[in-house]
Design a protein around this motif. Structure first.
Motif, short mmCIF file in Angstrom:
data_model
loop_
_atom_site.label_atom_id
_atom_site.label_comp_id
_atom_site.label_asym_id
_atom_site.label_seq_id
_atom_site.Cartn_x
_atom_site.Cartn_y
_atom_site.Cartn_z
N THR A 26 0.81 -1.22 0.00
CA THR A 26 0.00 0.00 0.00
C THR A 26 0.85 1.26 0.00
OG1 THR A 26 -0.17 -0.04 2.42
CG2 THR A 26 -1.92 -1.14 1.18
N GLY A 27 2.15 1.11 -0.24
CA GLY A 27 3.03 2.27 -0.37
C GLY A 27 3.55 2.83 0.94
N LYS A 28 3.41 2.09 2.03
CA LYS A 28 3.92 2.56 3.32
C LYS A 28 5.35 2.09 3.54
CE LYS A 28 -0.62 2.73 5.43
NZ LYS A 28 -1.51 2.14 6.42
N TRP A 29 6.02 2.78 4.44
CA TRP A 29 7.39 2.43 4.81
C TRP A 29 7.36 1.46 5.98
CZ3 TRP A 29 12.20 5.24 3.56
CH2 TRP A 29 12.04 6.05 2.45
N VAL A 30 8.42 0.66 6.11
CA VAL A 30 8.54 -0.31 7.20
C VAL A 30 9.91 -0.12 7.84
CG1 VAL A 30 8.62 -2.75 7.80
CG2 VAL A 30 7.04 -1.96 6.05
N LEU A 31 9.93 -0.08 9.16
CA LEU A 31 11.17 0.01 9.91
C LEU A 31 11.25 -1.22 10.80
CD1 LEU A 31 13.70 1.57 10.90
CD2 LEU A 31 12.20 2.60 12.63
N ILE A 32 12.32 -1.99 10.65
CA ILE A 32 12.52 -3.17 11.49
C ILE A 32 13.70 -2.89 12.42
CG2 ILE A 32 13.14 -5.61 11.52
CD1 ILE A 32 11.73 -5.86 8.81
N VAL A 33 13.46 -3.06 13.71
CA VAL A 33 14.48 -2.81 14.73
C VAL A 33 14.84 -4.14 15.38
CG1 VAL A 33 15.00 -1.61 16.87
CG2 VAL A 33 13.55 -0.52 15.15
N SER A 38 15.21 -7.15 25.74
CA SER A 38 13.79 -6.78 25.68
C SER A 38 13.57 -5.35 26.16
CB SER A 38 12.95 -7.76 26.50
OG SER A 38 13.33 -7.70 27.86
N ASN A 39 14.44 -4.87 27.03
CA ASN A 39 14.34 -3.49 27.49
C ASN A 39 14.54 -2.52 26.33
OD1 ASN A 39 14.08 -1.34 29.26
ND2 ASN A 39 16.24 -1.34 29.81
N LYS A 40 15.52 -2.77 25.49
CA LYS A 40 15.76 -1.92 24.32
C LYS A 40 14.61 -2.02 23.33
CE LYS A 40 20.79 -1.99 24.58
NZ LYS A 40 22.01 -2.45 23.90
N ALA A 41 14.03 -3.20 23.20
CA ALA A 41 12.88 -3.37 22.31
C ALA A 41 11.70 -2.55 22.81
CB ALA A 41 12.51 -4.84 22.21
N ASP A 42 11.48 -2.55 24.12
CA ASP A 42 10.40 -1.75 24.69
C ASP A 42 10.64 -0.26 24.46
OD1 ASP A 42 9.16 -4.05 25.59
OD2 ASP A 42 9.98 -3.87 27.63
N GLN A 43 11.90 0.18 24.61
CA GLN A 43 12.24 1.58 24.37
C GLN A 43 11.99 1.97 22.92
OE1 GLN A 43 16.32 1.69 25.74
NE2 GLN A 43 15.73 2.83 27.57
N ALA A 44 12.38 1.10 22.01
CA ALA A 44 12.18 1.37 20.58
C ALA A 44 10.70 1.48 20.26
CB ALA A 44 12.83 0.28 19.74
N GLU A 49 5.83 4.52 18.64
CA GLU A 49 4.36 4.49 18.69
C GLU A 49 3.68 5.81 18.34
OE1 GLU A 49 3.02 2.70 22.33
OE2 GLU A 49 2.92 0.74 21.37
N PRO A 50 4.18 6.98 18.78
CA PRO A 50 3.48 8.21 18.40
C PRO A 50 3.49 8.49 16.89
CG PRO A 50 5.02 8.63 20.19
CD PRO A 50 5.27 7.24 19.70
N PHE A 51 4.43 7.91 16.17
CA PHE A 51 4.57 8.20 14.74
C PHE A 51 4.13 7.05 13.85
CE2 PHE A 51 7.95 10.26 17.20
CZ PHE A 51 7.62 11.58 17.00
N ALA A 52 3.95 5.87 14.42
CA ALA A 52 3.67 4.66 13.63
C ALA A 52 2.18 4.44 13.45
CB ALA A 52 4.29 3.46 14.30
#
Length: 59
Positions: A26-33, A38-44, A49-52
């Motif tokens: 659908t023409g959207k961008w994807v960011l994979i981190v 798990s702490n860093k994953a939660d931070q990411a 979330e406010p922009f995704a």
């Protein structure tokens, strides 16, 4: 080789792959981190979330 192939099967990645396919079609961008804790994953996730439109996590 059969054992190595069996070990590499990651059913927890299926939702991620489906979300990526849907977004890119659908023409959207994807960011994979990829993080090492798990702490860093939660931070990411908190940072994105406010922009995704949506976020998805795997094991």
């Amino acid at each position: 080789m059969l054992v190595a192939g069996f070990i590499s099967i990651r059913p927890d990645h299926d939702p991620l792959i489906n979300d990526v396919r849907k977004a890119t079609s659908t023409g959207k961008w994807v960011l994979i981190v990829h993080t090492d804790t798990s702490n860093k994953a939660d931070q990411a996730q908190q940072l994105m979330e406010p922009f995704a439109t949506s976020t998805t996590a795997t094991l």
